[in-house]
Design a protein around this motif. Structure first.
Motif, PDB file in Angstrom:
ATOM      1  N   VAL A  86       0.865  -1.179   0.000  1.00 21.67           N
ATOM      2  CA  VAL A  86       0.000   0.000   0.000  1.00 21.67           C
ATOM      3  C   VAL A  86       0.902   1.229   0.000  1.00 21.67           C
ATOM      4  O   VAL A  86       2.071   1.149   0.388  1.00 21.67           O
ATOM      5  N   LEU A  87       0.363   2.355  -0.426  1.00 26.83           N
ATOM      6  CA  LEU A  87       1.134   3.599  -0.340  1.00 26.83           C
ATOM      7  C   LEU A  87       1.294   3.968   1.133  1.00 26.83           C
ATOM      8  O   LEU A  87       0.361   3.804   1.927  1.00 26.83           O
ATOM      9  N   ALA A  88       2.461   4.453   1.492  1.00 29.62           N
ATOM     10  CA  ALA A  88       2.740   4.822   2.881  1.00 29.62           C
ATOM     11  C   ALA A  88       2.069   6.142   3.229  1.00 29.62           C
ATOM     12  O   ALA A  88       1.795   6.975   2.354  1.00 29.62           O
ATOM     13  N   ASP A  89       1.829   6.333   4.498  1.00 33.99           N
ATOM     14  CA  ASP A  89       1.328   7.593   5.010  1.00 33.99           C
ATOM     15  C   ASP A  89       2.319   8.703   4.653  1.00 33.99           C
ATOM     16  O   ASP A  89       3.530   8.533   4.806  1.00 33.99           O
ATOM     17  N   ARG A  90       1.807   9.818   4.192  1.00 33.01           N
ATOM     18  CA  ARG A  90       2.650  10.931   3.730  1.00 33.01           C
ATOM     19  C   ARG A  90       3.605  11.417   4.822  1.00 33.01           C
ATOM     20  O   ARG A  90       4.801  11.612   4.586  1.00 33.01           O
ATOM     21  N   THR A  91       3.100  11.615   6.030  1.00 37.47           N
ATOM     22  CA  THR A  91       3.941  12.106   7.124  1.00 37.47           C
ATOM     23  C   THR A  91       5.053  11.116   7.443  1.00 37.47           C
ATOM     24  O   THR A  91       6.204  11.509   7.638  1.00 37.47           O
ATOM     25  N   LEU A  92       4.725   9.846   7.463  1.00 39.71           N
ATOM     26  CA  LEU A  92       5.728   8.816   7.725  1.00 39.71           C
ATOM     27  C   LEU A  92       6.776   8.788   6.614  1.00 39.71           C
ATOM     28  O   LEU A  92       7.976   8.685   6.886  1.00 39.71           O
ATOM     29  N   ALA A  93       6.330   8.906   5.373  1.00 35.86           N
ATOM     30  CA  ALA A  93       7.251   8.908   4.234  1.00 35.86           C
ATOM     31  C   ALA A  93       8.210  10.095   4.328  1.00 35.86           C
ATOM     32  O   ALA A  93       9.424   9.950   4.137  1.00 35.86           O
ATOM     33  N   GLU A  94       7.678  11.273   4.639  1.00 32.63           N
ATOM     34  CA  GLU A  94       8.514  12.468   4.732  1.00 32.63           C
ATOM     35  C   GLU A  94       9.496  12.369   5.896  1.00 32.63           C
ATOM     36  O   GLU A  94      10.678  12.692   5.763  1.00 32.63           O
ATOM     37  N   ARG A  95       9.017  11.910   7.040  1.00 36.71           N
ATOM     38  CA  ARG A  95       9.879  11.809   8.223  1.00 36.71           C
ATOM     39  C   ARG A  95      10.991  10.782   8.006  1.00 36.71           C
ATOM     40  O   ARG A  95      12.142  11.003   8.382  1.00 36.71           O
ATOM     41  N   THR A  96      10.672   9.661   7.386  1.00 34.34           N
ATOM     42  CA  THR A  96      11.649   8.591   7.197  1.00 34.34           C
ATOM     43  C   THR A  96      12.693   8.944   6.143  1.00 34.34           C
ATOM     44  O   THR A  96      13.870   8.645   6.313  1.00 34.34           O
ATOM     45  N   THR A  97      12.261   9.577   5.045  1.00 32.65           N
ATOM     46  CA  THR A  97      13.202   9.888   3.961  1.00 32.65           C
ATOM     47  C   THR A  97      13.957  11.196   4.191  1.00 32.65           C
ATOM     48  O   THR A  97      15.041  11.374   3.651  1.00 32.65           O
ATOM     49  N   GLY A  98      13.356  12.122   4.943  1.00 31.05           N
ATOM     50  CA  GLY A  98      13.959  13.437   5.118  1.00 31.05           C
ATOM     51  C   GLY A  98      13.606  14.401   4.002  1.00 31.05           C
ATOM     52  O   GLY A  98      14.147  15.502   3.931  1.00 31.05           O
ATOM     53  N   TYR A  99      12.710  13.994   3.129  1.00 31.58           N
ATOM     54  CA  TYR A  99      12.287  14.828   2.001  1.00 31.58           C
ATOM     55  C   TYR A  99      10.786  15.109   2.099  1.00 31.58           C
ATOM     56  O   TYR A  99      10.059  14.397   2.781  1.00 31.58           O
ATOM     57  N   VAL A 100      10.318  16.145   1.371  1.00 32.27           N
ATOM     58  CA  VAL A 100       8.891  16.455   1.333  1.00 32.27           C
ATOM     59  C   VAL A 100       8.251  15.868   0.077  1.00 32.27           C
ATOM     60  O   VAL A 100       8.927  15.683  -0.944  1.00 32.27           O
ATOM     61  N   ARG A 101       6.947  15.592   0.153  1.00 33.04           N
ATOM     62  CA  ARG A 101       6.210  15.067  -1.000  1.00 33.04           C
ATOM     63  C   ARG A 101       6.432  15.978  -2.197  1.00 33.04           C
ATOM     64  O   ARG A 101       6.419  17.192  -2.076  1.00 33.04           O
ATOM     65  N   GLY A 102       6.651  15.361  -3.337  1.00 31.91           N
ATOM     66  CA  GLY A 102       6.948  16.129  -4.542  1.00 31.91           C
ATOM     67  C   GLY A 102       8.443  16.360  -4.697  1.00 31.91           C
ATOM     68  O   GLY A 102       8.890  16.836  -5.736  1.00 31.91           O
TER      69      GLY A 102
END
Length: 158
Positions: A86-102
């Motif tokens: 499934v697609l990950a939660d946006r906040t979790l994705a941003e926090r884990t990668t260190g980048y913002v959506r887009g």
């Protein structure tokens, strides 16, 4: 370019990987963002890849697919050795990668995640992925992308 550095471009420089950064201006709210980025760069859309953070059986996994298609979640799960994606939660994705959506890059993430790159990337001499900031793409060899991310190449585009 001054002020263009990101963790992704720093990694490429440190590893002495041939690459070129390409700034562009497209609204992050654009309904067809990937195609507009390709048009702004003046390159075929099939050479521009988007980075999606997903969860495969609960484990965060990065999928890199051409902007001309969608992610096949079942194919991604199989390629990552799991059953369900499934697609990950946006906040979790941003926090884990260190980048913002887009602006999430498959390179230089805060935490290195398992990565699957769509097999069509190998059809091109160079491809474009986010350089780690909205408005900046990096052009590099798909083989360098796979090597630096430890990625698996698989057919994950629908």
């Amino acid at each position: 370019m001054a002020g263009q550095g990101t963790p992704a471009t720093a990694l490429l420089a440190k590893q002495k990987v041939a690459h070129t950064t390409h700034p562009y201006s497209v609204s992050p709210d654009s309904p067809n963002y990937g195609a507009e980025v390709a048009a702004a760069l003046g390159v075929p859309a099939e050479r521009v890849f988007k980075t999606l953070v997903t969860e495969v059986d609960g484990a965060l996994t990065v999928a890199v697919v051409p902007v001309t298609g969608d992610l096949d979640l079942k194919a991604l799960a199989a390629a990552a050795g799991g059953k369900r994606a499934v697609l990950a939660d946006r906040t979790l994705a941003e926090r884990t990668t260190g980048y913002v959506r887009g602006g999430i890059s498959p390179l230089g993430q805060r935490k290195r995640l398992p990565t699957v790159v769509d097999a069509t990337a190998a059809d091109h001499g160079t491809i474009y992925v986010s350089a780690g900031r909205r408005g900046l793409q990096v052009e590099l060899s798909p083989h360098d992308l796979v090597r630096l991310t430890g990625a698996t190449l698989a057919a994950i585009r629908s």
